[in-house]
Design an enzyme around this catalytic site. Sequence first.
Site, mmCIF file in Angstrom:
data_model
loop_
_atom_site.group_PDB
_atom_site.id
_atom_site.type_symbol
_atom_site.label_atom_id
_atom_site.label_comp_id
_atom_site.label_asym_id
_atom_site.label_seq_id
_atom_site.Cartn_x
_atom_site.Cartn_y
_atom_site.Cartn_z
ATOM 1 N N SER A 86 -0.530 6.095 6.557
ATOM 2 C CA SER A 86 -0.741 7.007 5.440
ATOM 3 C C SER A 86 -2.003 6.591 4.705
ATOM 4 O O SER A 86 -2.681 5.628 5.087
ATOM 5 C CB SER A 86 0.461 6.967 4.479
ATOM 6 O OG SER A 86 0.552 5.698 3.853
ATOM 7 N N LYS A 87 -2.298 7.307 3.632
ATOM 8 C CA LYS A 87 -3.539 7.056 2.895
ATOM 9 C C LYS A 87 -3.601 5.652 2.312
ATOM 10 O O LYS A 87 -4.689 5.135 2.058
ATOM 11 C CB LYS A 87 -3.698 8.101 1.775
ATOM 12 C CG LYS A 87 -4.117 9.473 2.294
ATOM 13 C CD LYS A 87 -4.457 10.388 1.131
ATOM 14 C CE LYS A 87 -4.966 11.730 1.632
ATOM 15 N NZ LYS A 87 -6.239 11.597 2.362
ATOM 16 N N ARG A 88 -2.454 5.027 2.109
ATOM 17 C CA ARG A 88 -2.500 3.669 1.558
ATOM 18 C C ARG A 88 -3.121 2.677 2.541
ATOM 19 O O ARG A 88 -3.510 1.575 2.161
ATOM 20 C CB ARG A 88 -1.101 3.192 1.161
ATOM 21 C CG ARG A 88 -0.159 2.944 2.342
ATOM 22 C CD ARG A 88 1.168 2.359 1.861
ATOM 23 N NE ARG A 88 2.111 2.210 2.949
ATOM 24 C CZ ARG A 88 2.920 3.148 3.374
ATOM 25 N NH1 ARG A 88 2.896 4.329 2.773
ATOM 26 N NH2 ARG A 88 3.759 2.939 4.377
ATOM 27 N N HIS A 89 -3.207 3.078 3.793
ATOM 28 C CA HIS A 89 -3.835 2.218 4.799
ATOM 29 C C HIS A 89 -5.331 2.484 4.938
ATOM 30 O O HIS A 89 -6.007 1.841 5.730
ATOM 31 C CB HIS A 89 -3.161 2.420 6.163
ATOM 32 C CG HIS A 89 -1.709 2.047 6.173
ATOM 33 N ND1 HIS A 89 -0.708 2.991 6.280
ATOM 34 C CD2 HIS A 89 -1.102 0.837 6.077
ATOM 35 C CE1 HIS A 89 0.465 2.372 6.250
ATOM 36 N NE2 HIS A 89 0.255 1.083 6.122
ATOM 37 N N GLY A 90 -5.843 3.456 4.193
ATOM 38 C CA GLY A 90 -7.267 3.802 4.293
ATOM 39 C C GLY A 90 -7.439 5.226 4.781
ATOM 40 O O GLY A 90 -6.595 6.097 4.552
#
Length: 497
Positions: free
Chosen positions: A260-264
């Site tokens: 997800s976006k928390r991974h970049g």
Amino acid sequence: MSSEDTRPVRVRFAPSPTGKLHVGGARTAIYNWAFARAHKGTFILRIDDTDPTRSTEENTQVILRAMRWLGLDWDEGPDVGGPCGPYKQTDRLDTYRDAAQRLVSEGRAYYCFCSAEKLAADRKAAEERHDPFQGYQRSCRGIDPAEAQRRVDAGEPYTIRIKVPDGRGDVAIHDAVHGDVIFNARELDDFIIFRSDGTPTYNFATVVDDADMGITHVIRGDDHLSNTPRQVMVYEALGAPTPVFAHISMILGPDGKKLSKRHGATSVEEYRDAGYLPDAFVNYLALLGWALDGETTIIPRDVLAHEFSLDHVSKNPATFDPKKLDWIQGQYIQAMDTERFVFDVLMPELVEAGLEREADPTHPKAWYLLLADILKPRTTLAGDVVEKSRFLYEGDEVTFDERSVEKNLRGDYAPAALEAASRALSGVSEGSWHAASIDAALEPLPEALGTNKRKFYGAVRVAVCGNQVSPPLGESLELLGRETTLARLERALPLAQ
């Protein structure tokens, strides 16, 4: 259809235009494209845009741009056409209505007039009596078809439900990735295929499309596995052959959680804008759950298109590793010949940064070839070339990195180093201004000055390039030119006092 079916392979990628094309969707598209190419089949792009609240034409164009950047050419679909169009679900609503009405007329589907309140009450009653089946209680299944039609004609709200055959039993499929999968028959109810607002449900529309388009293999994420039994019911009701299903695992982030976006970055366009090459990106995504032989990592597009097979797809989740992506990207960069690097990487990036004019290059071709030769081994992302080249475009007024100045130009050795370098390079003529001559002129100076090479070259490098980290000095000065190099050395002298 079994895995031995002899029909020509036809696969589809059917994204919903509710946002950008993300990594998981891109991998699904790659697998469908590669499977079609490996089997000399047909790859179809279909836009599943029946969600009017989230689907937009702008998002459709974003997806098409991403697909083109990835190099996943489609044989049928938007902008291409084909014999099974249209290829946007919003343009196929009449097809779904006709299919639903045919099923009603054949007794394979029926009108349902149950209100939301009645459905809720029936569900609650089933729970209270601990009924093992708590789906739709088939309240309208026994209504006489003529009576049902009269109620429809009178304007009474209705949905259309599939009629799951009595005694149908468990739904068993052989998934090309997961093997045999069995779905309990008790989970099957007479589900809705057409809503009261006159729109088809996903599980109905996608099957009608796949049947009409002759899809032989449905390759998709395993989040769709739970949809499969209901879709099988629709295939059977339509009298259409069931395709081979292949459900591919999800992609996890480095922390083991769903990517997800928390991974970049998660969208294809973010990776494009970051400077990744499409061939490298496709290569890496293909490896997230598939392997050629368990050892080979660099798999050119033509090899992928020839060798891809579903039996090499893993059922286990894949982990997205940015470091491995960067390594593969680097391998593709290094494998490029110099001229291609100039035209596919260097010039587009310099133009984008405003350092070059596309129609009117600043320098002769040989200059860019030399720059490419020294940058290519030092480039991972395409955008790297901009910062490594910027000092070449600043004329006599190079921008100094203050930390580099403090470390390399503040020592008592620096003034003598710059003066000696200036004298030596003044003796190199314009006609001899090449890296070899430049290096030869500078090479004896550290010993003559009684200073070590690191300090000497550090002072010269910062004075001329503005930073202690730059491409090889001789080639950098050749690219700068004699006049600019000498002007920068002179300008840096006050900083070294």
